[in-house]
Scaffold this motif. Structure first.
Motif, short mmCIF file in Angstrom:
data_model
loop_
_atom_site.label_atom_id
_atom_site.label_comp_id
_atom_site.label_asym_id
_atom_site.label_seq_id
_atom_site.Cartn_x
_atom_site.Cartn_y
_atom_site.Cartn_z
N GLU A 22 -41.03 -26.14 31.90
CA GLU A 22 -40.88 -27.07 30.79
C GLU A 22 -40.53 -26.32 29.51
O GLU A 22 -39.59 -26.70 28.79
CB GLU A 22 -42.18 -27.86 30.60
N ARG A 23 -41.27 -25.24 29.21
CA ARG A 23 -40.99 -24.47 28.00
C ARG A 23 -39.59 -23.88 28.04
O ARG A 23 -38.87 -23.86 27.03
CB ARG A 23 -42.01 -23.35 27.85
N GLY A 24 -39.18 -23.39 29.22
CA GLY A 24 -37.85 -22.82 29.36
C GLY A 24 -36.74 -23.84 29.09
O GLY A 24 -35.73 -23.53 28.45
N LEU A 25 -36.95 -25.05 29.56
CA LEU A 25 -35.96 -26.11 29.32
C LEU A 25 -35.84 -26.44 27.84
O LEU A 25 -34.74 -26.69 27.33
CB LEU A 25 -36.33 -27.37 30.12
N TYR A 26 -36.97 -26.44 27.14
CA TYR A 26 -36.91 -26.71 25.70
C TYR A 26 -36.15 -25.62 24.97
O TYR A 26 -35.37 -25.89 24.05
CB TYR A 26 -38.33 -26.82 25.12
N ARG A 27 -36.37 -24.35 25.38
CA ARG A 27 -35.65 -23.25 24.73
C ARG A 27 -34.15 -23.35 24.98
O ARG A 27 -33.34 -23.15 24.08
CB ARG A 27 -36.19 -21.91 25.24
N ILE A 28 -33.77 -23.69 26.22
CA ILE A 28 -32.35 -23.81 26.56
C ILE A 28 -31.70 -24.94 25.76
O ILE A 28 -30.57 -24.82 25.28
CB ILE A 28 -32.18 -24.04 28.07
N ALA A 29 -32.42 -26.04 25.62
CA ALA A 29 -31.88 -27.21 24.94
C ALA A 29 -31.99 -27.12 23.42
O ALA A 29 -31.43 -27.95 22.71
CB ALA A 29 -32.60 -28.47 25.42
N GLY A 30 -32.73 -26.13 22.93
CA GLY A 30 -32.91 -26.02 21.49
C GLY A 30 -33.83 -27.09 20.93
O GLY A 30 -33.70 -27.47 19.76
N THR A 31 -34.75 -27.56 21.74
CA THR A 31 -35.68 -28.61 21.33
C THR A 31 -37.07 -28.03 21.11
O THR A 31 -37.54 -27.21 21.90
CB THR A 31 -35.77 -29.70 22.42
N LYS A 32 -37.71 -28.46 20.04
CA LYS A 32 -39.07 -28.03 19.78
C LYS A 32 -40.03 -29.10 20.26
O LYS A 32 -39.92 -30.27 19.88
CB LYS A 32 -39.26 -27.76 18.29
N GLU A 33 -40.96 -28.68 21.05
CA GLU A 33 -41.91 -29.62 21.67
C GLU A 33 -42.74 -30.38 20.63
O GLU A 33 -43.12 -31.52 20.85
CB GLU A 33 -42.81 -28.83 22.60
N THR A 34 -42.99 -29.74 19.50
CA THR A 34 -43.87 -30.34 18.51
C THR A 34 -43.14 -31.25 17.52
O THR A 34 -43.78 -31.93 16.72
CB THR A 34 -44.58 -29.23 17.72
N GLU A 35 -41.81 -31.25 17.57
CA GLU A 35 -41.04 -32.08 16.65
C GLU A 35 -40.88 -33.49 17.21
O GLU A 35 -40.28 -33.67 18.26
CB GLU A 35 -39.66 -31.46 16.38
N GLU A 36 -41.41 -34.47 16.49
CA GLU A 36 -41.31 -35.85 16.95
C GLU A 36 -40.20 -36.58 16.20
O GLU A 36 -39.68 -36.09 15.18
CB GLU A 36 -42.65 -36.56 16.77
N GLN A 37 -39.83 -37.77 16.69
CA GLN A 37 -38.69 -38.50 16.16
C GLN A 37 -39.08 -39.87 15.64
O GLN A 37 -39.94 -40.55 16.21
CB GLN A 37 -37.62 -38.66 17.26
N HIS A 38 -38.42 -40.27 14.56
CA HIS A 38 -38.47 -41.65 14.08
C HIS A 38 -37.82 -42.54 15.13
O HIS A 38 -37.05 -42.07 15.97
CB HIS A 38 -37.72 -41.73 12.75
#
Length: 567
Positions: free
Chosen positions: A46-62
C-alpha cells in the motif's frame, strides 16, 4: 413451490446474515486505517503504491476533489479499455486470433465495465482475447467495484464526522478496497472455483470430434479469476456468452452458492460498516432489515410466479411450473433466487434467461433495478442508494411531526433533500426517457424479438438494467447495433455518474454540519417504525415513477395470458 426450494432459499439468507457482522467489522477497520490481520502483508505494498502515484495517505479531499478524482479515473479507464479492445488483434495472449472490436461495441463495453454495469452486447469466447479479458475486463471488475465502495465510505464519513471539510481520499479508499477487501477474498474464492472445476489457463481453444463426427471448438481460458471478482464486485460480465449458465463458469451446486453469496457479501457487510463508523450498529441493522424485507418479498413473488407456471401450458417437470429458460441442474427455486439476487445487487450475472420468465416473475428483476439497486445493491452503490432514501424518509417523518428532520444528529435541510431527490430522479429519467424513444423508432423496434407488451419489456429492461448499472438482459433484444451500443452506453454513464455527483454534493453539505444531541422529539431511526417507513417510501416512490411502464409491459402481459392471449 416446494419445501426443498424454500430450505435452499433460507440457507442462503442465513449465510448472508452470518457474514454481515464479521465482514462489516473487518471493512470498518480497513477504511478507518486500523491494523488488520492482512496489514503485515499488504501495508508495504500500500505504501509503495502511494509513493508511485505521488499520493499522500494523510491528505484528504473536499467533496469536489473526491468526486473529480473519481471522474478523471473513470474517464482514463474508459479510454484505456477502449484502446485495448481496438488493438487486441496485435496484443499478446490472443491464441484464437480475435480481431479488433468494432468502435461502437468497444465504446459500449468500455463504458459498461468502467461503470460496474458489465452489459454485454458480445459473446466473450468469440469476441475478446485473453489479454482483453484479463488486462481489460478483470482489472475494471476490481477498480470499478472499489470505486463504488469508496463513494459509500465517503458518504458514511459525511454522517459520522462533525463540522469537517473533507471526506477522505479517493485514492486511499480505492487502494484499500482493492488490496484489503477484494483481492484477498478473490484469491481464496478463485482457488475454490478451480477446485470445483472452473478452468484457469492460457491454453488455445480445444477442438474435439463429437460422436457424430463433427468438429466442436471448446473455449476455455482464465475463467476462474474473472468469475470470482465478477460476482464479488457485483460486476456480472461473463467470460462466456451464456454467463453463469455455462458449465465452465458454474459447474456445481457449490460454485452456484459461492457465486450467490459473493454477490451479496460486501453489499450486506457495508450496512454494518455504516453502523460501526457512525457509532451505532443498530443504524446499520435497520438499513439491512429494510433491504431484507424488500429482498424476501421479491424472492417470494418471483418463486411463486415461476412455480405456478403458465396455465396455458402443461409443464413437464417434477417441480411443475415454468421450466423454460431455467437452469435445469438447480431447478426453479434457485433459478428464481439467483435472478432476484443478481438484480437486487447490481450484478447482472445470470443462470436463467429472464426473457423466459413468467410476466410477473420477470417483473421482479425489473422492479429491483427500478428501485435503484438498493436491495443490498452493488458494492457501495446499494448502501449509498439506500441512504438517499433514508434522507427522504427522515424528511417525510419530520414533516409528519412538525419539526426539522434530522438523522444521526445532522439536520436534514433543503439542500440535502434537493440533492437526494436529484440523484434519485436521474435514474427514471434515463430509464424511461430512452425507452420511450427506442419503442417508437424503427432502429429500436427492429431489435425486439417479440411483439406486444413483451417486446416493450425487452426494451424497457435494457435501459433499466443499464441505468441501474446492473447489466443483465431479458435476452430477447439484439443489442449489438449502433443505436443500442451508443444509447445504452450513455444510459450507463448517466446512471453511474450523474447520480454520484449530487450524492457527493449532499455528502459535502452533511460533513460540514454540527451534530445536535438527541431530544424527546427526535424520530428514532433504529426501530421497526423507521424500517417500515423506509420500505414504504421506497415502494411509493418506485410505484409513482414506474407503475405506468410496468402496466404497459409485464402487468398487461400477465392479464393477457389469463385471458388466453399470447404474443
Amino acid at each position: 413451490m416446494t419445501l426443498n426450494g424454500w430450505l435452499q432459499i433460507l440457507i442462503f439468507c442465513g449465510i448472508i446474515i452470518a457474514l454481515v457482522k464479521p465482514l462489516g467489522g473487518y471493512m470498518a477497520r480497513v477504511f478507518n486505517g486500523e491494523r488488520t490481520l492482512l496489514s503485515p502483508l499488504f501495508r508495504p505494498i500500500e505504501r509503495g503504491l502511494y509513493r508511485i502515484a505521488g499520493t499522500k495517505e494523510t491528505e484528504e479531499q473536499h467533496w469536489t476533489a473526491y468526486t473529480a478524482a473519481l471522474l478523471f479515473f473513470s474517464i482514463a479507464s474508459i479510454a484505456l479499455l477502449y484502446l485495448i479492445q481496438r488493438f487486441q488483434a496485435v496484443l499478446p495472449f490472443n491464441p484464437a486470433g480475435m480481431a479488433a472490436v468494432p468502435p461502437e461495441l468497444a465504446f459500449n463495453t468500455a463504458v459498461s465495465f468502467t461503470t460496474n454495469t458489465n452489459w454485454q452486447n458480445y459473446g466473450g469466447e468469440s469476441t475478446l482475447s485473453y489479454f482483453t479479458q484479463m488486462a481489460g475486463l478483470t482489472v475494471q471488475n476490481f477498480v470499478s467495484a472499489a470505486a463504488g465502495i469508496a463513494i459509500s465510505v465517503a458518504l458514511i464519513r459525511a454522517f459520522a464526522r462533525k463540522s469537517a471539510q473533507t471526506l477522505g481520499s479517493f485514492w486511499v479508499d480505492l487502494t484499500r478496497a482493492v488490496l484489503y477487501v477484494l483481492l484477498p477474498i478473490c484469491v481464496v474464492g478463485t482457488l475454490a472455483l478451480v477446485w470445483q472445476g472452473v478452468p484457469q489457463n492460457l491454453n488455445p481453444y480445444t477442438v474435439a470430434t463429437t460422436l457424430e463426427g463433427a468438429q466442436q471448438t471448446i473455449a476455455q481460458g482464465p475463467v476462474a479469476s474473472q468469475m470470482m471478482i465478477k460476482h464479488l464486485g457485483t460486476n456480472g460480465g461473463g467470460f462466456f456468452n451464456v454467463n453463469a449458465a455455462h458449465p465452465f463458469e458454474n459447474p456445481t451446486a457449490f460454485t452456484n452458492l459461492i457465486h450467490m453469496v459473493s454477490i451479496f457479501a460486501i453489499g450486506a457487510g457495508l450496512t454494518n460498516v455504516f453502523g460501526r463508523m457512525v457509532g451505532n450498529e443498530r443504524q446499520g441493522w435497520a438499513i439491512f432489515a429494510a433491504m431484507g424485507i424488500l429482498f424476501v418479498a421479491g424472492v417470494a413473488a418471483c418463486y411463486w410466479a415461476e412455480a405456478a407456471g403458465n396455465p396455458l401450458v402443461h409443464a413437464l417437470s417434477i417441480e411443475g411450473g415454468n421450466m423454460e429458460g431455467k437452469e435445469t441442474r438447480f431447478g426453479i427455486a434457485l433459478s428464481a433466487l439467483f435472478a432476484v439476487v443478481t438484480t437486487a445487487a447490481s450484478c447482472g450475472a445470470v443462470i436463467a434467461m429472464h426473457d423466459s420468465f413468467m410476466a410477473l416473475g420477470g417483473m421482479i428483476p425489473l422492479i429491483n433495478m427500478m428501485l435503484g439497486e438498493i436491495i443490498i445493491g452493488g458494492v457501495g452503490a446499494g448502501l449509498y442508494g439506500m441512504l438517499l432514501f433514508v434522507v427522504v424518509s427522515v424528511f417525510v417523518a419530520g414533516l409528519m411531526v412538525g419539526r426539522t428532520p434530522e438523522y444521526l444528529g445532522k439536520k436534514i435541510e433543503a439542500k440535502e433533500v434537493k440533492m437526494a431527490m436529484l440523484a434519485l430522479l436521474i435514474l427514471p429519467l434515463a430509464m424511461l426517457g430512452f425507452t420511450a424513444i427506442a419503442v417508437v423508432l424503427e432502429t429500436g423496434v427492429s431489435s425486439m424479438a417479440n411483439a406486444g407488451p413483451h417486446g416493450f419489456s425487452e426494451a424497457l429492461y435494457a435501459y433499466v438494467s443499464s441505468a441501474a448499472n446492473n447489466g443483465s438482459a431479458f435476452g430477447g433484444l439484439t443489442g449489438n447495433t449502433p443505436w443500442y451500443n451508443i444509447t445504452l452506453g450513455l444510459t450507463m454513464l448517466i446512471g453511474r455518474f450523474l447520480m454520484i455527483i449530487p450524492l457527493m454534493a449532499m455528502a459535502g453539505s452533511l460533513v460540514a454540519k454540527k451534530t445536535v444531541p438527541e431530544s424527546s422529539g427526535t424520530f428514532p431511526t433504529t426501530g421497526p417504525l423507521f424500517v417500515g417507513l423506509l420500505v414504504g417510501v421506497v415502494l411509493i416512490m418506485g410505484g409513482l415513477e414506474f407503475f405506468p411502464a410496468l402496466a404497459l409491459g409485464p402487468i398487461v402481459e400477465h392479464l393477457a395470458m389469463l385471458a388466453g392471449q399470447t404474443f
